[in-house]
Write an enzyme that holds these catalytic residues in place. Structure first.
Site: not given
Ligand code: PGA
Length: 252
Positions: A9, A11, A96, A98, A168, A174, A213
Site C-alpha cells: 500500500n 499511500k 483503510h 486512514e 490492520e 506506521g 508495521s
Molecule cells: P505500515 O502500513 O506497513 O507502514 O504500518 C500498513 C498499512 O497502512 O496498510
C-alpha cells in the site's frame, strides 16, 4: 488451499516517475514470487496507476486505494469503477483506517463500494482494525466483528469468497509496533469464524491479511499462523530492496 498474498500500500507516496522506476525494477522478484505460488501486488496513487500498468511485469497485481460507489456524475474529486476498468485495474483497497479517519469512510459506504466492485468482477480488499483505546479496553473483537458484518452485509457466499480482508490494528500502522503473531492470529482467526457464521464454509477460502508495521524481518513470523494468508504493507513496500525482502520472507 489459500494462496499467500503480499500487497504493498503505497499511500500518498511516489511520483509517476518513481512509480515507473519501481514497476520497471520489480520484474525478477515478481517472477520469483509467482513461481513460488505467491500473489504480489502494489497499490499506487490514482495518478500513478496507468504508469504502473504500462510498465509492470506480467502477473503483478495493481490495486487502487479507493473508488467511488457511483459510475459517473457530479462527484468532484472521485474516481469510478469504469475508469479503473478501462486502464486495466481490477483490485481496490477499501476502508483503510486512514480513509476512515480522515475522509469519513464508513463500513456502510464500503459495503456499497464492495457490492459495486463485485458486480463488476473486481476484487475488493476490505480493511478493518481497532484503535489503541479499543484494544486496551479488550474490545477488539466486538469492534472488528461490527466492521465485518456491516461491510459485507448482503453479499452471497459466492461473492464473499471473492473478497480479500486485511486486519490492520490502527496502533500498529506506521508506528513500528507491529502486533505479535499471536495477537494477529487471535483476531484473524476470530474474523474467519465470523465469516463462517455469515457465509458458511466459503470462509475457509477467503484470504485474510495482517497489516501494521510488517517488515522484511518480521513477515515470516505471521506466515507460521494458520489463518494469516499474507500482508498488507505500507512503508516497507516502497523501496525495491525492501519489497524483495518481504517476498523472501513469504517464500521461506
Ligand atoms: P505500515 O502500513 O506497513 O507502514 O504500518 C500498513 C498499512 O497502512 O496498510
Amino acid at each position: 488451499m489459500r494462496k499467500k498474498l503480499l500487497l504493498g500500500n503505497w499511500k500518498m507516496n511516489k511520483t509517476p516517475s518513481e512509480a515507473k522506476a519501481f514497476a520497471e525494477g520489480c520484474g525478477e522478484m515478481v517472477g520469483y514470487a509467482i513461481s513460488h505460488g505467491i500473489d504480489v501486488g502494489v497499490a499506487p496513487t490514482y495518478v500513478c496507476l496507468q504508469t504502473v500498468v504500462e510498465h509492470a511485469p506480467k502477473g503483478l497485481i495493481i490495486s487502487a486505494q479507493n473508488v467511488s460507489q457511483y459510475d459517473h456524475g457530479a462527484y468532484t474529486g472521485e474516481i469510478s469503477i469504469p475508469m479503473l476498468k478501462e486502464i486495466g485495474v481490477s483490485w481496490v483497497i477499501l476502508g483503510h483506517s486512514e480513509r476512515r479517519t480522515y475522509d469519513g469512510e464508513t463500513s456502510e459506504k464500503c459495503n456499497a463500494k464492495i457490492k459495486a466492485l463485485l458486480d463488476n468482477g473486481m476484487t475488493p480488499v476490505y480493511c478493518c482494525g481497532e484503535s489503541l483505546e479499543t484494544f486496551e479496553k479488550g474490545e477488539t473483537k466486538k469492534w472488528v466483528a461490527e466492521q465485518i458484518r456491516v461491510g459485507l452485509e448482503g453479499l452471497t457466499p459466492e461473492q464473499a469468497g471473492k473478497v480479500v480482508i486485511a486486519y490492520e490494528p490502527i496502533w500498529a500502522i506506521g508506528t513500528g509496533k507491529n502486533a505479535t503473531k499471536e495477537i494477529a492470529e487471535d483476531t484473524i482467526g476470530f474474523i474467519r469464524r465470523t465469516l463462517r457464521e455469515m457465509f458458511g464454509f466459503v470462509a475457509d477460502d477467503i484470504r485474510i491479511l495482517y497489516g501494521g508495521s510488517v517488515k522484511p524481518n518480521n513477515i515470516a513470523e505471521y506466515m507460521e499462523e494458520p489463518d494469516i494468508d499474507g500482508a498488507l504493507v505500507g512503508g516497507a513496500s516502497l523501496a525495491l530492496d525492501s519489497y524483495q525482502g518481504l517476498i523472501a520472507g513469504l517464500v521461506k
